[in-house]
Design an enzyme around this catalytic site. Structure first.
Site, short mmCIF file in Angstrom:
data_model
loop_
_atom_site.label_atom_id
_atom_site.label_comp_id
_atom_site.label_asym_id
_atom_site.label_seq_id
_atom_site.Cartn_x
_atom_site.Cartn_y
_atom_site.Cartn_z
N ASN A 20 -28.61 24.98 60.38
CA ASN A 20 -29.42 24.38 61.44
C ASN A 20 -29.83 25.52 62.38
O ASN A 20 -29.04 25.96 63.20
CB ASN A 20 -28.59 23.32 62.20
CG ASN A 20 -29.34 22.76 63.40
OD1 ASN A 20 -30.55 22.96 63.52
ND2 ASN A 20 -28.63 22.06 64.27
N LYS A 22 -31.91 25.51 64.73
CA LYS A 22 -32.28 25.07 66.08
C LYS A 22 -33.63 25.71 66.47
O LYS A 22 -34.49 25.81 65.61
CB LYS A 22 -31.15 25.38 67.06
CG LYS A 22 -29.81 24.82 66.54
CD LYS A 22 -28.69 24.85 67.51
CE LYS A 22 -27.46 24.25 66.85
NZ LYS A 22 -26.31 24.15 67.75
N HIS A 107 -28.89 14.62 65.93
CA HIS A 107 -28.09 15.79 66.33
C HIS A 107 -27.75 15.64 67.82
O HIS A 107 -28.55 15.14 68.62
CB HIS A 107 -28.87 17.08 66.09
CG HIS A 107 -28.02 18.30 66.30
ND1 HIS A 107 -27.76 18.80 67.55
CD2 HIS A 107 -27.33 19.08 65.43
CE1 HIS A 107 -26.94 19.84 67.44
NE2 HIS A 107 -26.67 20.03 66.16
N GLU A 109 -27.77 17.58 70.20
CA GLU A 109 -28.69 18.20 71.16
C GLU A 109 -29.93 17.33 71.36
O GLU A 109 -30.57 17.38 72.41
CB GLU A 109 -29.05 19.62 70.70
CG GLU A 109 -27.87 20.57 70.91
CD GLU A 109 -27.82 21.76 70.00
OE1 GLU A 109 -28.82 22.08 69.32
OE2 GLU A 109 -26.74 22.39 69.95
N GLU A 177 -19.81 16.29 63.97
CA GLU A 177 -19.87 17.48 64.82
C GLU A 177 -19.39 17.13 66.22
O GLU A 177 -20.19 16.64 67.04
CB GLU A 177 -21.31 17.98 64.93
CG GLU A 177 -21.94 18.42 63.64
CD GLU A 177 -23.10 19.35 63.90
OE1 GLU A 177 -23.03 20.50 63.48
OE2 GLU A 177 -24.07 18.93 64.56
N GLY A 183 -21.33 25.41 69.09
CA GLY A 183 -21.87 26.59 69.78
C GLY A 183 -20.83 27.47 70.44
O GLY A 183 -21.15 28.22 71.35
N SER A 225 -19.03 25.45 65.34
CA SER A 225 -18.41 26.78 65.33
C SER A 225 -17.79 27.16 63.99
O SER A 225 -16.69 27.72 63.95
CB SER A 225 -17.37 26.89 66.45
OG SER A 225 -17.99 26.65 67.69
P1 PGA Z 1 -22.73 25.88 65.71
O1 PGA Z 1 -23.76 24.66 65.70
O2 PGA Z 1 -22.38 26.19 64.27
O3 PGA Z 1 -23.45 26.98 66.40
O4 PGA Z 1 -21.52 25.39 66.47
C1 PGA Z 1 -23.58 23.56 64.86
C2 PGA Z 1 -24.66 22.54 65.13
O5 PGA Z 1 -25.01 22.32 66.30
O6 PGA Z 1 -25.18 21.92 64.17
#
Ligand code: PGA
Length: 265
Positions: A20, A22, A107, A109, A177, A183, A225
């Site tokens: 992903n 983003k 997601h 976000e 998640e 993140g 992460s």
């Molecule tokens: P990350 O993001 O691996 O940077 O924690 C995962 C995600 O938001 O899908």
């Protein structure tokens, strides 16, 4: 009992590792570069499928450089209406035309920007009825001692999958998640033991909604992460079918290392 019944072993599920990106990278040149690096590894894998969810603006460029079956192109979001006056939105038809096979829905976000369970449901339905695969993202923002977070996850899952037919559920992937783990760095990721528990919990909900043999085939991914340093223990002991990866997917080599770890697991 026929011969086939005696000798056929249950088919091992293919593992799925989804990038992903983003709102990254900033140029199509960089996007193509990372994609090419990931592709070099992905095409050699037998038991692991790689998906790259790129910003919509780069989908056409990625489609132009790859049309095989060993790696898929994915989108990070979609609008549920087929067409019309929805400024700035992208339809399932437009995604399909760009070679997209997987779409993230819900997601965290996007949910943080106001996406409700109802909107997520509309998007999921639009994706699966178009024949693409929907990656339903769920996860709590924090854990509490009373188990409220379990009720929260149950609601996200149940509302997202309400009314999905047994036939269409094969086009759904569940990505767990927890927002508190996204993140950050590997120390903040979920432990394999906790992921194992959560995976059983999610599977139990799926089994309450669909027949056992159908529910057991749904892929459950972990995201938050994931790095090359914690991928191995999570895939071995976390009772998961793969990962959804943000930060570590922006570096082709790092993501490729994770693909190889999953392939060997
Ligand atoms: P990350 O993001 O691996 O940077 O924690 C995962 C995600 O938001 O899908």
């Amino acid at each position: 009992m026929g011969r086939d019944t005696i000798y056929s072993m249950p088919k091992k599920k293919q593992k799925l590792v989804i990038a992903n990106w983003k709102m990254n990278p900033q140029t199509s040149i960089e996007a193509e570069h990372i994609f090419q690096e990931i592709k070099k590894t992905a095409v050699k894998l037998k038991r692991t499928h790689a998906v790259v969810c790129s910003p919509a603006i780069f989908l056409g460029d990625l489609q132009a450089i790859y049309s095989g079956e060993k790696i898929s192109i994915g989108a990070q979001d979609v609008f549920w209406e087929k067409n019309g006056s929805y400024t700035g939105e992208v339809s399932v038809g437009q995604l399909k035309d760009s070679g997209v096979k997987y779409v993230l829905v819900g997601h965290s976000e996007r949910r943080a920007l106001g996406e409700t369970n109802e909107i997520v449901k509309n998007k999921l339905d639009a994706v699966i009825s178009s024949g693409m695969k929907a990656v339903l993202c769920i996860g709590e923002s924090e854990r509490d001692d009373h188990g409220d977070y379990l009720a929260f996850i149950t609601e996200e899952l149940r509302s997202g999958l309400a009314g999905v037919s047994p036939k269409n559920i094969k086009n759904v992937i569940v990505a767990y998640e927890p927002i508190w783990a996204i993140g950050k760095c590997k120390e903040d990721a979920m432990s394999p033991h906790d992921m194992h528990q959560m995976s059983l919990f999610i599977r139990k909900i799926l089994m309450s909604m669909f027949q056992r043999n159908i529910a057991s085939r749904v892929n459950i991914l972990y995201g938050g992460s994931v790095e090359r340093e914690n991928a191995e223990e999570l895939i071995k002991d976390g009772e998961i079918d793969g990962f959804l990866i943000g930060r570590a997917s922006l570096e082709g080599k790092h993501f490729s290392d994770i693909l190889n770890i999953v392939e060997r697991s």
